[in-house]
Design an enzyme around this catalytic site. Structure first.
Site, short mmCIF file in Angstrom:
data_model
loop_
_atom_site.label_atom_id
_atom_site.label_comp_id
_atom_site.label_asym_id
_atom_site.label_seq_id
_atom_site.Cartn_x
_atom_site.Cartn_y
_atom_site.Cartn_z
N CYS A 56 -2.08 8.96 3.05
CA CYS A 56 -2.08 8.23 1.74
C CYS A 56 -3.50 8.34 1.45
O CYS A 56 -3.34 8.82 -0.43
CB CYS A 56 -1.66 7.26 1.61
N GLU A 75 1.25 -0.68 0.42
CA GLU A 75 0.06 -0.22 0.11
C GLU A 75 0.80 1.11 0.15
O GLU A 75 1.50 1.64 1.10
CB GLU A 75 -1.28 0.09 1.10
#
Length: 489
Positions: free
Chosen positions: A293, A259
């Site tokens: 993010c 990720e």
């Protein structure tokens, strides 16, 4: 909510390594974990050596077969007991996060809720690992498809969501029957250490989860990844580091989940409900002080509503309160360290130098702590660094567009593809945007979409694999096909 004193709480947080069910000192010189709101030391914690990293892998390998054979219900019950402990200690968890990371206590409480849901979700998924049985099309045999734990996993977590990033890796590994070695970020390791203490209290057997903290990240991680006994690597962090880790993982064809970075577009069409869009962008941009993010990075607004949208957003931002996250009413805490402030300041300066208008904010806050003002920029173009680089700070840049095709082009004009946000009241347009935007997740008329029951992950340079949802446990399982003869032949 009743929070303990900071000193009393810090005295309860483990500061050692957790290897084979024992808390042990590190071989290296202990290192400081600092409070970013004051730049002062909170505690000093163990600094693992490469040899201790391998010792943690040894411990995980030693109990892998036994843990894989443990009844799914038992694995699930351990996670459920851990969830209950997290609810009992939610104030302690929230305060630890605020102290080491800086986010306001209200947001830290939100992360306790979010992070604990991964523990509860995977406590339920442990007993729902399914296979299948069927007849071959030719009728000559029977197919049996079963799922099995991939084996020892190395889990590397980032600093920005120290509880949620730990639980959404550790919980599915436990549920699937995998042992693990966890390496939390050196900037914010205390939350993970406290969480693992709760796992221990809940009855997790020795060696199933091991935790190593270190300042020598590469020196400790590389030998673990290079060891052929390791079978899984999960990492959340920057794309360059993720690429490096994937190259290392290739040596033994490790199962990987990555990720990585994001550059999320937040698209506001001319027919959007502006009140909802403003609420959405405030949540998507300023949650966690912009250090996510999933944070809205490029605010793409139709030219017909850009001025009004910018005015409303600036009014909201001007009402923010900057300060230490433990103080009542604070909405913007510090960035995690001074280097983060330097990066944000550089991006803002570059945008202004290239024609952007500074609507509000735009400066670092003098004094102790790593603070930067909540900032709104307008008239930003795709020629600026802030358009192409992840901001990771409280800066909201507004870029205008003329029509849907231009919005899609600007939104997709990035190597990243983690998440996108779209605000429109046109149902058909919303459906088209689902198809046209190159992201692994999308919020349609919502500014926060993460949920333990949903698959989290991206496309392109934002990573591979998914965390959470039904898909999350699959990352820790492999599929075995067995053929048996036709019993009637």
């Amino acid at each position: 909510m009743t929070y303990p004193s900071e000193a009393d709480l810090l005295a309860q947080v483990p500061t050692q390594l957790f290897i084979g069910g024992e808390w042990v000192d590190g071989d290296g010189e202990p290192f400081a974990v600092n409070d970013p709101s004051t730049n002062t030391e909170l505690v000093r914690i163990a600094n693992a050596s490469p040899e201790q990293g391998i010792a943690a892998l040894d411990a995980a390998v030693a109990v892998q077969a036994e843990w894989a054979a443990t009844a799914p219900r038992e694995r699930g019950e351990i996670l459920r007991r851990t969830f209950d402990l997290m609810m009992e200690r939610r104030d302690e968890l929230a305060l630890i996060m605020t102290l080491e990371m800086g986010k306001p206590l209200a947001e830290a409480q939100g992360e306790v809720t979010y992070g604990s849901e991964f523990v509860r979700w995977f406590s339920e998924e442990a007993v729902r690992i399914h296979g299948r049985y069927g007849t071959q099309p030719e009728g000559t045999g029977r197919m049996i498809v079963t799922k099995h734990p991939v084996g020892p996993a190395f889990l590397i977590t980032p600093w920005n969501f120290p509880l949620a990033m730990a639980t959404r890796k550790i919980a599915p590994a436990i549920a699937a029957g995998c042992t693990s070695i966890v390496k939390p970020a050196s900037l914010t390791p205390l939350t993970t250490l406290y969480f693992v203490k709760l796992l221990e209290e809940a009855g997790l057997p020795k060696g199933v989860v091991n935790v190593i903290t270190t300042r020598n990240t590469g020196g400790v991680s590389s030998p673990i990844i290079a060891d052929p006994r390791l079978r899984k690597l999960s990492f959340t962090g920057s794309t360059p580091v993720g690429i490096q880790l994937m190259n290392e993982a290739n040596q033994h064809v490790l199962r990987t989940s990555m990720e990585l970075g994001g550059n999320a577009p937040f698209v506001v069409f001319e027919d959007a409900d502006l009140d909802a869009a403003v609420e959405g962008v405030i949540a998507a941009k300023f949650r966690n002080i912009g250090q996510a993010c999933t944070a809205a990075n490029r605010i793409l607004v139709h030219q017909d509503v850009a001025e009004e949208f910018g005015r409303r957003v600036a009014d909201r931002v001007n009402g923010f309160t900057i300060g230490r996250g433990t103080e009542e009413g604070v909405t913007i805490g510090p960035l995690v360290e001074d280097k983060a402030v330097d990066k944000v300041a550089e991006l803002v300066d570059d945008a202004v130098a290239n024609g952007a208008t500074l609507v509000t904010g735009g400066k670092r806050v003098e004094g102790p702590g790593s603070f930067f003002e909540a900032t709104v920029l307008s008239n930003v173009t795709d020629a600026t660094k802030i358009f192409s680089e992840e901001i990771f700070g409280p800066v909201l840049p507004i870029i205008t567009f003329a029509d849907e095709d231009e919005a899609v082009r600007l939104a997709n004009e990035t190597e990243y593809g983690l998440v996108s946000y779209v605000f429109t009241q046109d149902f058909k347009r919303g459906q088209r945007m689902i198809d046209r935007l190159e992201t692994g997740m999308m919020g349609l008329n919502v500014g926060v979409l993460s949920n333990a029951a949903a698959p989290f992950g991206g496309v392109k340079m934002s990573g591979i694999g998914r965390e959470g949802g039904f898909e999350g446990i699959e990352e820790y399982l492999y599929t075995k096909y067995t053929l048996t003869p036709n019993p009637y032949a």
